[in-house]
Every structure is written in structure tokens, then in C-alpha cells.
Design a protein around this motif. Structure first.
Motif, PDB file in Angstrom:
ATOM      1  N   ARG A   1      -1.855 -11.241  -4.489  1.00  0.00           N
ATOM      2  CA  ARG A   1      -2.143 -10.389  -5.664  1.00  0.00           C
ATOM      3  C   ARG A   1      -3.135 -11.038  -6.711  1.00  0.00           C
ATOM      4  O   ARG A   1      -3.883 -10.595  -7.386  1.00  0.00           O
TER       5      ARG A   1
ATOM      6  N   ARG B   1      -6.715 -10.674  -5.684  1.00  0.00           N
ATOM      7  CA  ARG B   1      -7.066  -9.015  -5.912  1.00  0.00           C
ATOM      8  C   ARG B   1      -7.121  -8.533  -7.309  1.00  0.00           C
ATOM      9  O   ARG B   1      -8.056  -8.220  -7.721  1.00  0.00           O
ATOM     10  N   GLU B   2      -6.136  -9.195  -7.947  1.00  0.00           N
ATOM     11  CA  GLU B   2      -6.167  -8.776  -9.489  1.00  0.00           C
ATOM     12  C   GLU B   2      -7.300  -9.722 -10.394  1.00  0.00           C
ATOM     13  O   GLU B   2      -7.914  -9.114 -11.003  1.00  0.00           O
TER      14      GLU B   2
ATOM     15  N   GLU C   1     -10.803  -9.505  -7.957  1.00  0.00           N
ATOM     16  CA  GLU C   1     -11.298  -8.239  -7.490  1.00  0.00           C
ATOM     17  C   GLU C   1     -11.773  -8.283  -5.951  1.00  0.00           C
ATOM     18  O   GLU C   1     -12.905  -7.908  -5.715  1.00  0.00           O
TER      19      GLU C   1
ATOM     20  N   ALA D   1      -8.389  -9.612  -0.129  1.00  0.00           N
ATOM     21  CA  ALA D   1      -7.415 -10.451  -0.613  1.00  0.00           C
ATOM     22  C   ALA D   1      -6.052 -10.757   0.418  1.00  0.00           C
ATOM     23  O   ALA D   1      -5.633 -12.038   0.587  1.00  0.00           O
TER      24      ALA D   1
END
Ligand SMILES: C[S@@+](CC[C@H](N)C(=O)[O-])C[C@H]1O[C@@H](n2cnc3c(N)ncnc32)[C@H](O)[C@@H]1O
Length: 293
Positions: free
Chosen positions: A149, A152-153, A156, A160
Motif C-alpha cells: 500500500r 502504491r499510494e 505510485e 508494488a
């Protein structure tokens, strides 16, 4: 102590947008090595007051060197705690604010902190090593979905999940301890090598981990939504410089509130080709400026 290698970005543009004059009270919320502040201080003298904040004691030591003899007060604090800092100085409001986000070239060059790809020392990445947990500890203890997470967050990062699985899968016998260890996981999983073209393939996970361990976006959002509107005097100006799209989105969104802000930069100010040539770090810088209504 060595001298700072950091070049302040968008220096002329910052001074221009801040519209400085003698007697103003100015806060540099991310004073770093004092590159911007050392040019601000003479413009508010006589009678002006400059308060510089940083979360990193090493950067405050650089700033103290650079600002010696100028009327500046340096405080070890996050800009998110600005209300309390002002109170401790007997102030409630200020005329100007600068926040120049992200990382200083001096932090990147410090091989003991793990901010740079080449560092062999521990992967720490905290601006303030006295609070929170290091990036290495996060990668050693967090569940794979939490690591994914974050990548990814805050990075980006399209890969991930496989990256998080690789880290968790091998951490019992082969944990990620240094920046160099993290680079080799990224190169192995993505089957890439740094080819010196564009940004390094590990850039996104480094950014994500730094944002996570320092809670950077929480600090920024809280500051823009609840602290800055309170402490900036009506007619006062704030300048914020960001270095990646997630940060810039947060700033743009906060400054959209037209009940509070008059926006002086409908489009962000970016570095000229000459500045980018002299200081490649300025390539992604975006400057936004508002006036408190
Ligand atoms: C890009 S550098 C600033 C450079 C500075 N403008 C100069 O010209 O020397 C960013 C600085 O912000 C500091 N920093 C990051 N997050 C912070 C926060 N929440 N509060 C205060 N300082 C912070 C970092 O430690 C770093 O020194």
C-alpha cells in the motif's frame, strides 16, 4: 562540520512572490541549510524577524552556520507545529511563510541516513531520528499488504505487490538493511538496472518509504488545512514548493478554497531551463503562492 552542498531552488521566484520589505515577520518552515532564508533575512531588516524550522537537527546546524549574524531564530520542530512554535516566541500571527518540501541535497549526501541509492549505511530515512521507526524497521516488521500500500499510494509504483512480496519473502534470512539492499531488490524484481537514463528505477519506492516514515503528507495536509489559515495574517503571503505530483495535488487542493485564499499562481511556477541545467533537482519543482484573504 562540512559546508552545505544544497542549492536553493527557484530562489528569485521565491523572493519575488514573497514580496518582502523591512519589518515583516517571516517563517521558513523548512529552513534546511538556510539557502532561501539567508536571502530573505536582509530583505526584512531592519525590524524584521525570521523564524526557521526544521525537523532535522543536522540541517539546523547548517542553517545556524549560514545565518550567523542575521536576525534569525532557529527551532527544531515540524512546520505542522507552527502554532506552538509561534506561541513560544510570543507571537500569534506572521506576514509571510515559505515551505520548500522534500529533501535537502545535504541529507541525500549523508551516507549514514539511507536517503540516497548508493548509501551502504542503515536504511533510516527519518528527518528526525528521535521519533518514529526507520524505513528498515518498517520493511522488517510490516505485513506485505501494508508495504505494498505504501509503495502504491506514496510512490505510485506499478509493481508494488511483487516488490512487497519479495521483501517479506526473504526478510527472515536476508532483510533489507541498507539503501543498497533495497536497490538490489528493486533491480531483481523489476529485472532492470540503472542505465543512467531518466530517473533510477528505485526512485518511486525510495520516495514512498520517505513519505511514510516521516508521515509527510499527513503533516502537509494538517498544516495547510488547519494551521496556515490561522497563523497567516490577512494580506499575508504563503509560498509552497513541491517536488512530486502527490504533494502538489494536496497543495493545489488546499489553496482552491477561495473563502480563505487568493491564488496568485493559477499555474505553478517552474524552473527555467538554465536553472534545471545548473541544479537538476529543480526539474520537478512547482511553486504555488497565495494571499490570505
Ligand atoms: C528542500 S530542503 C529545504 C532547503 C532550504 N529551503 C534551503 O534553501 O536550504 C527541505 C527541508 O525540510 C525539512 N523538513 C521536511 N519535513 C519537515 C517538516 N514537516 N517540518 C520541518 N522541516 C521539515 C527537511 O529536513 C529538509 O531540511
Amino acid at each position: 562540520m562540512s559546508t552545505s552542498v544544497h542549492l536553493p531552488v527557484l530562489l528569485h521566484e521565491v523572493l519575488d512572490q514573497l514580496d518582502l520589505r523591512p519589518g515583516l515577520t517571516v517563517v521558513d518552515g523548512t529552513v534546511g541549510a538556510g539557502g532561501h532564508s539567508s536571502k530573505i533575512a536582509p530583505k526584512i531588516a531592519p525590524g524584521g524577524q525570521l523564524i526557521g524550522l526544521d525537523r532535522d537537527p543536522m540541517m539546523l546546524a547548517f542553517a545556524a552556520q549560514k545565518l550567523a549574524g542575521q536576525n534569525a531564530t532557529l527551532v527544531h520542530s515540524s512546520y505542522a507545529e507552527l502554532t506552538e512554535v509561534l506561541k513560544s516566541q510570543g507571537l500569534t500571527q506572521i506576514d509571510r511563510l515559505l515551505v520548500d518540501l522534500g529533501l535537502s541535497s545535504d541529507q541525500l549526501a549523508d551516507r549514514e541516513r539511507g536517503f540516497g541509492f548508493a548509501a551502504g549505511g542503515p536504511l533510516d530515512m527519518r528527518f528526525d531520528t528521535r521519533s518514529g521507526i526507520s524505513a528498515a524497521e518498517f520493511l522488517r516488521t510490516a505485513p506485505a499488504d501494508e508495504i505494498a500500500r505504501v509503495f502504491r499510494e506514496w510512490g505510485e509504483e506499478p509493481a508494488a505487490e511483487p516488490l512487497a512480496q519479495a521483501i517479506v519473502g526473504s526478510r527472515k534470512f536476508n532483510p533489507v538493511e541498507s539503501a543498497a539492499d533495497l536497490v538490489s531488490v528493486v533491480e531483481r524484481v523489476l529485472r532492470v538496472r540503472d542505465n543512467n537514463q531518466g530517473s533510477h528505477p528505485a526512485t518511486r519506492v525510495f520516495q514512498a518509504l520517505r513519505i511514510h516514515v516521516n508521515r509527510e503528507l499527513d503533516q502537509l495536509t494538517r498544516f495547510l488545512d488547519t494551521v496556515l489559515p490561522q497563523v497567516l495574517r490577512p494580506g499575508g503571503r504563503a509560498v509552497v514548493i513541491t517536488f512530486h505530483s502527490i504533494e502538489d495535488r494536496i497543495v493545489k487542493q488546499a489553496f482552491r478554497d477561495s473563502a480563505v485564499w487568493e491564488n496568485l499562481t493559477k499555474k505553478p511556477i517552474v524552473a527555467t531551463p538554465t536553472e534545471i541545467r545548473l541544479n537538476p533537482r529543480s526539474r520537478t519543482a512547482k511553486l504555488r503562492c497565495v494571499v490570505r484573504k
